[in-house]
Design a protein around this motif. Structure first.
Motif, PDB file in Angstrom:
ATOM      1  N   SER A   6      34.389  35.154  43.900  1.00 14.96           N
ATOM      2  CA  SER A   6      33.204  35.676  44.596  1.00 14.96           C
ATOM      3  C   SER A   6      33.193  37.199  44.602  1.00 14.96           C
ATOM      4  CB  SER A   6      33.158  35.143  46.037  1.00 14.96           C
ATOM      5  OG  SER A   6      33.129  33.738  46.052  1.00 14.96           O
ATOM      6  N   LEU A   7      33.431  37.761  43.454  1.00 14.68           N
ATOM      7  CA  LEU A   7      33.498  39.218  43.356  1.00 14.68           C
ATOM      8  C   LEU A   7      32.125  39.848  43.605  1.00 14.68           C
ATOM      9  CD1 LEU A   7      35.876  39.383  40.298  1.00 14.68           C
ATOM     10  CD2 LEU A   7      36.320  40.471  42.508  1.00 14.68           C
ATOM     11  N   SER A  26      34.689  35.576  38.772  1.00 20.11           N
ATOM     12  CA  SER A  26      36.112  35.558  39.117  1.00 20.11           C
ATOM     13  C   SER A  26      36.930  36.255  38.038  1.00 20.11           C
ATOM     14  CB  SER A  26      36.618  34.115  39.249  1.00 20.11           C
ATOM     15  OG  SER A  26      35.949  33.428  40.266  1.00 20.11           O
ATOM     16  N   LEU A  27      38.066  36.783  38.472  1.00 18.02           N
ATOM     17  CA  LEU A  27      39.062  37.344  37.570  1.00 18.02           C
ATOM     18  C   LEU A  27      40.439  37.021  38.130  1.00 18.02           C
ATOM     19  CD1 LEU A  27      37.825  40.940  36.623  1.00 18.02           C
ATOM     20  CD2 LEU A  27      38.103  39.003  35.069  1.00 18.02           C
ATOM     21  N   ARG A  28      41.414  36.942  37.245  1.00 16.16           N
ATOM     22  CA  ARG A  28      42.794  36.751  37.673  1.00 16.16           C
ATOM     23  C   ARG A  28      43.638  37.879  37.107  1.00 16.16           C
ATOM     24  NH1 ARG A  28      47.255  32.190  35.974  1.00 16.16           N
ATOM     25  NH2 ARG A  28      48.250  31.943  38.017  1.00 16.16           N
ATOM     26  N   SER A  30      29.567  43.982  38.066  1.00 20.98           N
ATOM     27  CA  SER A  30      28.176  44.401  37.910  1.00 20.98           C
ATOM     28  C   SER A  30      27.263  43.554  38.792  1.00 20.98           C
ATOM     29  CB  SER A  30      27.755  44.295  36.453  1.00 20.98           C
ATOM     30  OG  SER A  30      27.843  42.956  36.009  1.00 20.98           O
ATOM     31  N   SER A  31      26.216  44.180  39.257  1.00 23.24           N
ATOM     32  CA  SER A  31      25.280  43.468  40.146  1.00 23.24           C
ATOM     33  C   SER A  31      24.186  42.774  39.364  1.00 23.24           C
ATOM     34  CB  SER A  31      24.673  44.446  41.141  1.00 23.24           C
ATOM     35  OG  SER A  31      24.010  45.476  40.444  1.00 23.24           O
ATOM     36  N   ARG A  52      38.463  35.170  49.726  1.00 24.18           N
ATOM     37  CA  ARG A  52      37.981  35.324  48.349  1.00 24.18           C
ATOM     38  C   ARG A  52      39.122  35.546  47.367  1.00 24.18           C
ATOM     39  NH1 ARG A  52      34.976  39.564  46.931  1.00 24.18           N
ATOM     40  NH2 ARG A  52      35.868  40.976  48.500  1.00 24.18           N
ATOM     41  N   PHE A  53      40.151  36.254  47.794  1.00 20.92           N
ATOM     42  CA  PHE A  53      41.286  36.583  46.924  1.00 20.92           C
ATOM     43  C   PHE A  53      42.513  35.782  47.346  1.00 20.92           C
ATOM     44  CE2 PHE A  53      40.034  41.244  45.696  1.00 20.92           C
ATOM     45  CZ  PHE A  53      38.780  40.798  45.319  1.00 20.92           C
ATOM     46  N   THR A  54      43.344  35.452  46.364  1.00 20.57           N
ATOM     47  CA  THR A  54      44.597  34.752  46.633  1.00 20.57           C
ATOM     48  C   THR A  54      45.721  35.410  45.850  1.00 20.57           C
ATOM     49  OG1 THR A  54      43.445  32.649  46.947  1.00 20.57           O
ATOM     50  CG2 THR A  54      45.818  32.553  46.562  1.00 20.57           C
TER      51      THR A  54
END
Length: 124
Positions: free
Chosen positions: A84-85, A16-18, A123-124, A66-68
């Protein structure tokens, strides 16, 4: 209004990132805010939009659930919480404002003000 996006970085798939979008000036509450992204070799695309009051929100199908997107007009700031990137989310993310409300049909050409982008790498 001037905009500054921040919060990008490198994250593993599933993480996750914000992102934050800080606005200058006293008129932030009069603008709808949109988040867009541009991946290498691709056109800039709509990700999420929020109305002036923050009550109404729209999302691209690819990020729904997934995004908000959110905003706080008292802080002149909008956010994009990304969960859930996956690697397909890798792009430069931009925030932008408009005096209009586009519902589900946001397009870059309809935005009046843009901030510099922030890079998100998954990254995977």
């Amino acid at each position: 209004v001037q905009l500054q996006a921040s919060g990008g970085g490198v994250v593993q798939a599933g993480g996750s990132l914000r992102l934050s979008c800080a606005a200058s000036g006293r008129t932030f509450s009069t603008y709808s805010v949109g988040w867009f992204r541009q991946a290498p070799g691709k056109e800039r695309e709509f990700v999420a939009g929020i109305s002036k009051s923050g009550v109404t929100r729209n999302y691209a199908d690819s990020v729904k659930g997934r995004f908000t997107i959110s905003r706080d007009n008292a802080k002149n700031t909008a956010w994009l919480q990304m969960n859930s990137l996956n690697p397909e989310d890798t792009a430069v993310y931009y925030c932008a404002t408009t005096l209009m409300w586009y519902g589900s049909t946001w397009a870059p050409k309809g935005m009046a003000n843009w901030g510099k982008g922030t890079l998100v790498t998954v990254s995977s």
